[in-house]
Scaffold this active site. Structure first.
Site, PDB file in Angstrom:
ATOM      1  N   TYR A 210       0.826  -1.201   0.000  1.00 43.34           N
ATOM      2  CA  TYR A 210       0.000   0.000   0.000  1.00 43.34           C
ATOM      3  C   TYR A 210       0.864   1.256   0.000  1.00 43.34           C
ATOM      4  O   TYR A 210       1.816   1.383   0.773  1.00 43.34           O
ATOM      5  CB  TYR A 210      -0.931   0.039   1.228  1.00 43.34           C
ATOM      6  CG  TYR A 210      -1.733   1.321   1.301  1.00 43.34           C
ATOM      7  CD1 TYR A 210      -2.738   1.575   0.384  1.00 43.34           C
ATOM      8  CD2 TYR A 210      -1.447   2.289   2.256  1.00 43.34           C
ATOM      9  CE1 TYR A 210      -3.454   2.771   0.420  1.00 43.34           C
ATOM     10  CE2 TYR A 210      -2.160   3.481   2.303  1.00 43.34           C
ATOM     11  CZ  TYR A 210      -3.160   3.711   1.377  1.00 43.34           C
ATOM     12  OH  TYR A 210      -3.857   4.890   1.411  1.00 43.34           O
TER      13      TYR A 210
ATOM     14  N   HIS B 263      -5.451  15.850  -4.813  1.00 42.52           N
ATOM     15  CA  HIS B 263      -5.785  16.159  -3.419  1.00 42.52           C
ATOM     16  C   HIS B 263      -5.626  17.648  -3.094  1.00 42.52           C
ATOM     17  O   HIS B 263      -6.084  18.100  -2.039  1.00 42.52           O
ATOM     18  CB  HIS B 263      -4.924  15.325  -2.470  1.00 42.52           C
ATOM     19  CG  HIS B 263      -5.342  13.887  -2.382  1.00 42.52           C
ATOM     20  ND1 HIS B 263      -5.606  13.119  -3.490  1.00 42.52           N
ATOM     21  CD2 HIS B 263      -5.547  13.064  -1.309  1.00 42.52           C
ATOM     22  CE1 HIS B 263      -5.953  11.898  -3.115  1.00 42.52           C
ATOM     23  NE2 HIS B 263      -5.921  11.842  -1.793  1.00 42.52           N
TER      24      HIS B 263
ATOM     25  N   ASN C 258       0.027  12.937   4.552  1.00 44.82           N
ATOM     26  CA  ASN C 258      -0.692  12.097   5.498  1.00 44.82           C
ATOM     27  C   ASN C 258      -0.329  12.414   6.942  1.00 44.82           C
ATOM     28  O   ASN C 258       0.305  11.615   7.619  1.00 44.82           O
ATOM     29  CB  ASN C 258      -0.374  10.627   5.192  1.00 44.82           C
ATOM     30  CG  ASN C 258      -1.606   9.763   5.288  1.00 44.82           C
ATOM     31  OD1 ASN C 258      -2.536  10.086   6.001  1.00 44.82           O
ATOM     32  ND2 ASN C 258      -1.605   8.648   4.570  1.00 44.82           N
TER      33      ASN C 258
ATOM     34  N   GLY D 194      -6.634   4.950  -0.635  1.00 41.71           N
ATOM     35  CA  GLY D 194      -7.991   5.022  -0.118  1.00 41.71           C
ATOM     36  C   GLY D 194      -8.843   3.897  -0.661  1.00 41.71           C
ATOM     37  O   GLY D 194      -8.466   2.717  -0.636  1.00 41.71           O
TER      38      GLY D 194
ATOM     39  N   ARG E  89     -15.726  37.056  42.445  1.00 39.82           N
ATOM     40  CA  ARG E  89     -15.237  36.156  43.480  1.00 39.82           C
ATOM     41  C   ARG E  89     -14.703  34.838  42.917  1.00 39.82           C
ATOM     42  O   ARG E  89     -13.762  34.245  43.455  1.00 39.82           O
ATOM     43  CB  ARG E  89     -16.368  35.878  44.474  1.00 39.82           C
ATOM     44  CG  ARG E  89     -15.952  35.129  45.687  1.00 39.82           C
ATOM     45  CD  ARG E  89     -17.039  34.961  46.741  1.00 39.82           C
ATOM     46  NE  ARG E  89     -18.364  35.361  46.350  1.00 39.82           N
ATOM     47  CZ  ARG E  89     -19.471  34.653  46.620  1.00 39.82           C
ATOM     48  NH1 ARG E  89     -19.369  33.490  47.239  1.00 39.82           N
ATOM     49  NH2 ARG E  89     -20.653  35.095  46.277  1.00 39.82           N
TER      50      ARG E  89
END
Length: 530
Positions: A72, A102, A215, A79, A303
């Site tokens: 891969y 992309h 990535n 993807g 306070r």
């Protein structure tokens, strides 16, 4: 050698730092390194160890690429398209294509410092020896940073899972000599022109390199680091404005006693109370709550200021822990492991960073909310213990700070909307392969807006509180308060008087808080606040 920030001889003469990328383990990266590169323009250099780690990882990737088995990111698609085995002659095209396809961002440009932070953080991971990128690609990334070339990155395009894909793709596109970038002169030009002008050769991507450049959680992490730096100043500034409001309202500082906060030992709360007490030391205005209009206790917004600001400080401490862990990470998919395996993983999911970005936005909204309540109390004659309505010079003829508080209220309302968590959302993508995402980039973008708005909210409280203190004639403010009033008047923020055009005063007060002059003015008297 870890990554660290140093100043060399020539750099020292110019006042420029350089950051050396280190030892192949992605360790030793600090928030200061990120800030030095993103905001101060520090030069980036690769150490010999980093170059060696890059070369060793690249050998592993090239050996896998030569085998017939699909791996891969090396010899497959990405993807939902990862099932296709890509032949060797198409692999360079595959890496170019993933960057081009992309780089699909839309909307306005994000800020230069954000782009420099994400480029630097991606370089840090590339140099970890876990990505398989060649040394020359890493060097080109450093060259772009050092040349002041900033790729055009758009607001929209990241879902915060598989990293900040579109933003990082626009940066990788510039490395290839494509797309647009801003030069050191601030002018946007084609990236190819800028690279040529600085003698930088565009990279030709090889197996895995395009994917490795895209990535990571680098965009959201860079924005987290910068937000934490800004909030560190703002939380101390909020302790100052709260103390000034307490003083102007003739409140009591007895609630700030260390022994009261020791029995509820939240460290942020104790630090905020100590800061307020330091600012109020020597005040002639505190302790008058039993005078003309006796009251047993101050309102919650006065306070409980240390409890609210302290909770935000403790939230920041957790966010710093997450940021430090992420800075020490090598985020990529797949990764090259020390034993030579190349494995897929899910470390690119931005959830850890997204959550704390949202936590900080919630805390910022609450800090702004309590500051606005104190401001409103200063302006209300029924609750301000003797101050004129709206701190006006001639109420009725003059409106005083009435509409300044409207502006502050609008900012607080926006802060509350920005506090809605982005990380509570998820929307599936990539044909349901990426079916759960973090929305961390969106969380980071809205936090940047929240930090800006919180600065403005505190500036309005500062404006009102300094005016109110000056209207307490016959009472002597604390030396630290006096130092603030003198400094803020010198900065162009005018004091009490008839109505005038308020926007310039508010802008000057905003700048006074934003650039740290408020904190500096107090610390000339108190020493460093916590």
């Amino acid at each position: 050698m870890d990554m660290h920030t140093v100043v060399d001889g020539e750099g020292a003469k110019r006042g420029l730092e350089r950051v050396v990328v280190g030892d192949g383990r992605a360790s030793g990266v600090t928030a200061s390194d990120v800030l030095a590169v993103a905001r101060a323009g520090a030069r980036v250099e690769l150490s010999e160890e980093a170059v060696a780690a890059l070369g060793a990882a690249r050998e592993i990737v090239e050996a896998l690429a030569a085998k017939p088995d699909p791996v891969y990111g090396v010899s497959t698609g990405f993807g939902a398209l990862a099932t296709r085995h890509i032949s060797p002659e198409l692999r360079a095209q595959l890496q170019r294509n993933i960057v081009r396809s992309h780089a699909a961002g839309m909307g306005p440009r994000v800020e230069r410092e954000v782009v420099r932070a994400l480029m630097f953080l991606r370089l840090k991971t590339v140099c970890s020896g876990r990505t398989g990128v060649r040394p020359e690609v890493a060097q080109t990334m450093a060259d772009l940073l050092n040349a002041g070339i900033t790729p055009v990155v758009h607001e929209y395009g990241s879902l915060g899972c598989s990293g900040d894909l579109a933003p990082l793709s626009h940066c990788a596109l510039a490395l290839m000599g494509e797309g647009d970038a801003e030069g050191p002169d601030g002018v946007v030009r084609p990236a190819a022109e800028l690279l040529a002008a600085h003698g930088i050769q565009p990279v030709e991507l090889r197996e895995k390199e395009g994917l490795a450049l895209l990535n990571g959680t680098d965009g959201m992490l860079g924005m987290l680091v910068m937000a934490l730096a800004d909030l560190d100043t703002l939380y101390r500034s909020a302790d100052i404005t709260a103390a000034l409001s307490l003083e102007a309202l003739l409140g009591t500082d007895r609630v700030l006693a260390p022994e009261l906060h020791a029995i509820r030992p939240h460290p942020g709360q104790a630090a905020s109370a100590a800061n307020m007490l330091a600012v109020l030391k020597g005040s002639g205005l505190t302790g008058h709550h039993q005078d003309d209009a006796p009251r047993v206790q101050d309102a919650y917004s006065v306070r409980c200021a240390p409890q609210v600001a302290g909770a935000g400080r403790d939230t920041m401490a957790h966010a710093r822990l997450v940021a430090d862990r992420e800075l020490a990470s090598a985020v990529d998919n797949p990764v090259v492991l020390p034993d030579g395996r190349v494995e897929s993983n899910g470390n690119f999911h931005g959830a850890p960073v997204a959550y704390v970005l949202d936590f900080l936005a919630i805390a910022a909204a609450d800090l702004g909310s309590i500051a606005e309540r104190r401001t409103d109390r200063l302006l209300d004659k029924n609750r301000s213990h003797g101050l004129p309505p709206f701190l006006a010079d001639d109420p009725g003829v003059d409106s005083g700070l009435m509409i300044a508080q409207y502006t502050q209220a609008a900012l607080v309302s926006e802060l509350k909307r920005l506090a809605v968590p982005a990380s509570a959302d998820s929307i599936p993508s990539s044909a349901m392969q990426e079916d759960h995402v973090s929305m961390g980039w969106s969380a980071a973008r809205k936090l940047r807006t929240a930090v800006d708005n919180l600065t403005r909210v505190l500036a309005v409280e500062l404006y009102a509180a300094t005016r109110a203190v000056e209207l307490r004639e016959g009472l002597t403010p604390a030396p630290a308060t006096r130092a603030v009033i003198d400094a803020v008047r010198e900065a162009g923020v005018q004091g009490p008087g008839p109505d005038r055009f308020l926007a310039p005063d508010l802008a000057a007060a905003d700048a006074f808080v934003r650039d740290g002059r408020l904190l500096a003015a107090v610390e000339t008297v108190t020493g460093p606040l916590q």
